[in-house]
Design a protein around this motif. Structure first.
Motif, mmCIF file in Angstrom:
data_model
loop_
_atom_site.group_PDB
_atom_site.id
_atom_site.type_symbol
_atom_site.label_atom_id
_atom_site.label_comp_id
_atom_site.label_asym_id
_atom_site.label_seq_id
_atom_site.Cartn_x
_atom_site.Cartn_y
_atom_site.Cartn_z
ATOM 1 N N THR A 188 -11.625 22.425 8.685
ATOM 2 C CA THR A 188 -11.393 22.301 7.253
ATOM 3 C C THR A 188 -10.102 21.600 6.911
ATOM 4 O O THR A 188 -9.777 21.453 5.743
ATOM 5 C CB THR A 188 -11.381 23.703 6.599
ATOM 6 O OG1 THR A 188 -10.353 24.481 7.218
ATOM 7 C CG2 THR A 188 -12.711 24.400 6.756
ATOM 8 N N ASN A 189 -9.334 21.170 7.892
ATOM 9 C CA ASN A 189 -8.044 20.572 7.609
ATOM 10 C C ASN A 189 -7.932 19.195 8.231
ATOM 11 O O ASN A 189 -8.296 18.973 9.384
ATOM 12 C CB ASN A 189 -6.907 21.455 8.141
ATOM 13 C CG ASN A 189 -6.810 22.759 7.387
ATOM 14 O OD1 ASN A 189 -6.774 22.768 6.170
ATOM 15 N ND2 ASN A 189 -6.800 23.858 8.114
ATOM 16 N N ASN A 190 -7.372 18.249 7.447
ATOM 17 C CA ASN A 190 -7.000 16.933 7.948
ATOM 18 C C ASN A 190 -8.141 16.213 8.651
ATOM 19 O O ASN A 190 -8.000 15.690 9.743
ATOM 20 C CB ASN A 190 -5.803 17.044 8.894
ATOM 21 C CG ASN A 190 -4.598 17.646 8.205
ATOM 22 O OD1 ASN A 190 -4.372 17.422 7.023
ATOM 23 N ND2 ASN A 190 -3.830 18.410 8.952
ATOM 24 N N LEU A 191 -9.325 16.200 8.022
ATOM 25 C CA LEU A 191 -10.455 15.487 8.581
ATOM 26 C C LEU A 191 -10.368 13.997 8.317
ATOM 27 O O LEU A 191 -11.139 13.221 8.862
ATOM 28 C CB LEU A 191 -11.765 16.045 8.008
ATOM 29 C CG LEU A 191 -11.990 17.534 8.238
ATOM 30 C CD1 LEU A 191 -13.350 17.936 7.736
ATOM 31 C CD2 LEU A 191 -11.837 17.892 9.704
ATOM 32 N N THR A 192 -9.450 13.574 7.467
ATOM 33 C CA THR A 192 -9.187 12.174 7.227
ATOM 34 C C THR A 192 -7.713 12.034 6.889
ATOM 35 O O THR A 192 -7.067 12.992 6.485
ATOM 36 C CB THR A 192 -10.053 11.624 6.073
ATOM 37 O OG1 THR A 192 -9.778 10.230 5.908
ATOM 38 C CG2 THR A 192 -9.762 12.331 4.770
ATOM 39 N N GLY A 193 -7.196 10.830 7.061
ATOM 40 C CA GLY A 193 -5.831 10.553 6.643
ATOM 41 C C GLY A 193 -5.791 9.566 5.507
ATOM 42 O O GLY A 193 -4.713 9.091 5.141
ATOM 43 N N SER A 194 -6.950 9.233 4.944
ATOM 44 C CA SER A 194 -7.012 8.196 3.928
ATOM 45 C C SER A 194 -6.303 8.611 2.647
ATOM 46 O O SER A 194 -6.550 9.706 2.118
ATOM 47 C CB SER A 194 -8.476 7.861 3.595
ATOM 48 O OG SER A 194 -8.539 6.957 2.512
ATOM 49 N N PRO A 195 -5.434 7.751 2.102
ATOM 50 C CA PRO A 195 -4.812 8.071 0.807
ATOM 51 C C PRO A 195 -5.836 8.146 -0.312
ATOM 52 O O PRO A 195 -5.586 8.775 -1.344
ATOM 53 C CB PRO A 195 -3.829 6.911 0.593
ATOM 54 C CG PRO A 195 -4.358 5.801 1.427
ATOM 55 C CD PRO A 195 -4.992 6.448 2.621
ATOM 56 N N TYR A 196 -7.001 7.532 -0.124
ATOM 57 C CA TYR A 196 -8.029 7.554 -1.155
ATOM 58 C C TYR A 196 -8.792 8.873 -1.202
ATOM 59 O O TYR A 196 -9.624 9.075 -2.082
ATOM 60 C CB TYR A 196 -8.989 6.377 -0.958
ATOM 61 C CG TYR A 196 -8.294 5.049 -1.205
ATOM 62 C CD1 TYR A 196 -7.781 4.753 -2.462
ATOM 63 C CD2 TYR A 196 -8.104 4.144 -0.184
ATOM 64 C CE1 TYR A 196 -7.123 3.554 -2.701
ATOM 65 C CE2 TYR A 196 -7.438 2.943 -0.410
ATOM 66 C CZ TYR A 196 -6.947 2.661 -1.673
ATOM 67 O OH TYR A 196 -6.283 1.478 -1.901
ATOM 68 N N SER A 197 -8.513 9.770 -0.258
ATOM 69 C CA SER A 197 -9.106 11.104 -0.342
ATOM 70 C C SER A 197 -8.463 11.933 -1.456
ATOM 71 O O SER A 197 -8.909 13.035 -1.754
ATOM 72 C CB SER A 197 -8.980 11.828 0.993
ATOM 73 O OG SER A 197 -7.625 12.086 1.319
ATOM 74 N N LEU A 198 -7.419 11.374 -2.088
ATOM 75 C CA LEU A 198 -6.787 12.023 -3.238
ATOM 76 C C LEU A 198 -7.715 12.032 -4.449
ATOM 77 O O LEU A 198 -7.621 12.894 -5.317
ATOM 78 C CB LEU A 198 -5.482 11.284 -3.578
ATOM 79 C CG LEU A 198 -4.728 11.668 -4.842
ATOM 80 C CD1 LEU A 198 -4.180 13.083 -4.721
ATOM 81 C CD2 LEU A 198 -3.581 10.680 -5.112
ATOM 82 N N TYR A 199 -8.625 11.072 -4.515
ATOM 83 C CA TYR A 199 -9.448 10.882 -5.710
ATOM 84 C C TYR A 199 -10.776 11.627 -5.599
ATOM 85 O O TYR A 199 -11.362 11.742 -4.526
ATOM 86 C CB TYR A 199 -9.720 9.395 -5.922
ATOM 87 C CG TYR A 199 -8.466 8.551 -5.936
ATOM 88 C CD1 TYR A 199 -7.527 8.681 -6.963
ATOM 89 C CD2 TYR A 199 -8.203 7.645 -4.919
ATOM 90 C CE1 TYR A 199 -6.371 7.921 -6.968
ATOM 91 C CE2 TYR A 199 -7.044 6.874 -4.926
ATOM 92 C CZ TYR A 199 -6.132 7.023 -5.957
ATOM 93 O OH TYR A 199 -4.983 6.266 -5.957
ATOM 94 N N GLY A 200 -11.262 12.102 -6.748
ATOM 95 C CA GLY A 200 -12.567 12.742 -6.797
ATOM 96 C C GLY A 200 -12.678 13.910 -5.841
ATOM 97 O O GLY A 200 -11.827 14.800 -5.800
#
Length: 413
Positions: free
Chosen positions: A21-33
């Protein structure tokens, strides 16, 4: 005995998947939606430009169209488990950074229920969240003093889907799927002002069902057409929030509430079409077009607005001779391209995504359709601007796709 063994494996792998459940991506775009929507799928479609609406499930599970399950042979049992590794590089006007992540990508089984119908059960990540905003400095209102904010987000949603496909005729297949989307996104915000701190922890939960219908028409062995519709749904949302402050080393709880009602998140109507064509009994070419009607959801993100999304994916697979005793003649060689124009607009700029995919289907046996599927994707997301970051990513997917493991007779009594 085989059934007990496989059931235990499925339970263990499901627990592993749901525990991540933690840090499955590092993308800054995971901030949205809801975060970054999952790029990986089952088996060979990862290497085919993420396309495959018209492809069968004859020798591998196709999770892109439930109607494909009707093409399974009536004595097959299929199993697919996958993992991904992703290397991301982020570039903006100020800096450049790189991160590496590994993740579970899918767990799936498929089996016949009659001579003309089959089912699949598939567990995959639906979205991934893993962002960090460090050292954001802001002026205190009415003062020249500054306070600093640190924000981290993690978690994501999962998809648990049951699909059913049946043959209406020798050329027409139909299918339906019911998907349960669930999970939570955790966000921690720390505000630092003159060594006094404000802590805000938000844990947001989402859940609901979503339905899919599919269709495939294959007028000949070498040509086929497919289509799917995913119906809109509203993910029910609730939030736990805890707010505390530390002043002169004394901590005080300001707010601590659970299951607060917040705005639901609406997923749009999604329509996809695809075709496939085989040449010389060796080369199969396929292509998909998909449109997601985000405008119709009439919702906004705090950092941008939603807009209709178009996706185009194409791929090809080359197979020398499936019956050859030479191993490399039986290997399936794959490549593809994918592009989508994004579903978010931020300051009149969109977050588009494009990628090149390559892959191999490495056979494990001459007796059945069991493979190790390896695929590699190189892609770009976003652009460098005053508000956006350009993300370059390398995505490696490995899927173990097995057939007939329930029907192998034991050699030991």
């Amino acid at each position: 005995m085989n059934r007990i063994y496989i059931t235990l494996v499925l339970i263990i792998l499901a627990q592993i998947a749901l525990s991540q459940t933690n840090n499955l991506t590092g993308s800054p775009y995971s901030l949205y939606g809801l975060g970054v929507f999952n790029e990986a799928n089952l088996g060979k479609t990862n290497a085919l430009g993420k396309s495959g609406v018209a492809l069968e499930s004859f020798y591998e599970i196709n999770n892109l169209n439930p109607a494909s399950l009707a093409t399974m042979t009536n004595k097959s049992f299929m199993f697919d488990v996958g993992f991904t590794g992703e290397m991301d590089t982020y570039q903006n006007n100020k800096s450049e950074d790189s991160k590496w992540r590994t993740n579970f990508s899918n767990l799936a089984i498929a089996f016949p229920v009659s001579n003309k119908a089959a089912m699949s059960i598939v567990l995959t990540p639906f979205t991934n969240v893993g962002y960090e905003l460090v050292g954001l400095e802001t002026n205190v209102e009415g003062s020249s003093d500054l306070y600093t904010t640190y924000v981290t987000g993690s978690g994501g949603l999962n998809s648990f889907k049951a699909n059913y496909g049946m043959a209406l005729t020798d050329k027409i297949n139909i299918g339906a799927g019911l998907e349960y989307i669930f999970g939570n996104i955790e966000e921690t915000e720390v505000v630092d002002y003159d060594s006094n701190y404000l802590y805000i922890d938000r844990d947001t939960y989402y859940k609901n069902l979503r339905a899919t219908v599919g269709f495939q028409y294959q007028p000949s062995e070498k040509f086929g057409f497919g289509a799917t519709v995913k119906f809109p749904t509203s993910l029910h949302a609730s939030q736990d929030i805890e707010v505390s402050k530390v002043i002169d080393l004394v901590e005080v709880t300001v707010q601590d509430e659970e299951e607060l009602d917040i705005n639901n998140f609406d997923l749009p109507l999604e329509f996809a079409v695809g075709f496939k064509k085989t040449f010389w009994n060796k080369l199969t070419v396929n292509a998909d077009y998909r449109r997601s009607f985000w405008d119709a959801t009439d919702q906004e993100d705090n950092l941008g607005s939603f807009k209709d999304q178009d996706f185009i994916g194409a791929g090809f697979e080359y197979l020398g001779n499936v019956r050859s005793f030479k191993y490399w003649d039986r290997v399936r060689y794959r490549a593809g391209l994918t592009y989508d124009n994004g579903y978010l607009s931020i300051n009149q700029e969109t977050i588009n995504n494009k990628a090149l995919t390559l892959g191999l289907g490495l056979p494990l046996s001459l007796k059945n359709n069991s493979f190790i599927n390896v695929s590699y994707s190189y892609g770009e997301r976003g652009v460098v601007s005053s508000t956006l970051t350009k993300e370059n990513y390398h995505l490696l997917s490995i899927n173990l796709s097995l057939e007939n493991i329930w029907f192998v007779k034991s050699k030991i009594n």
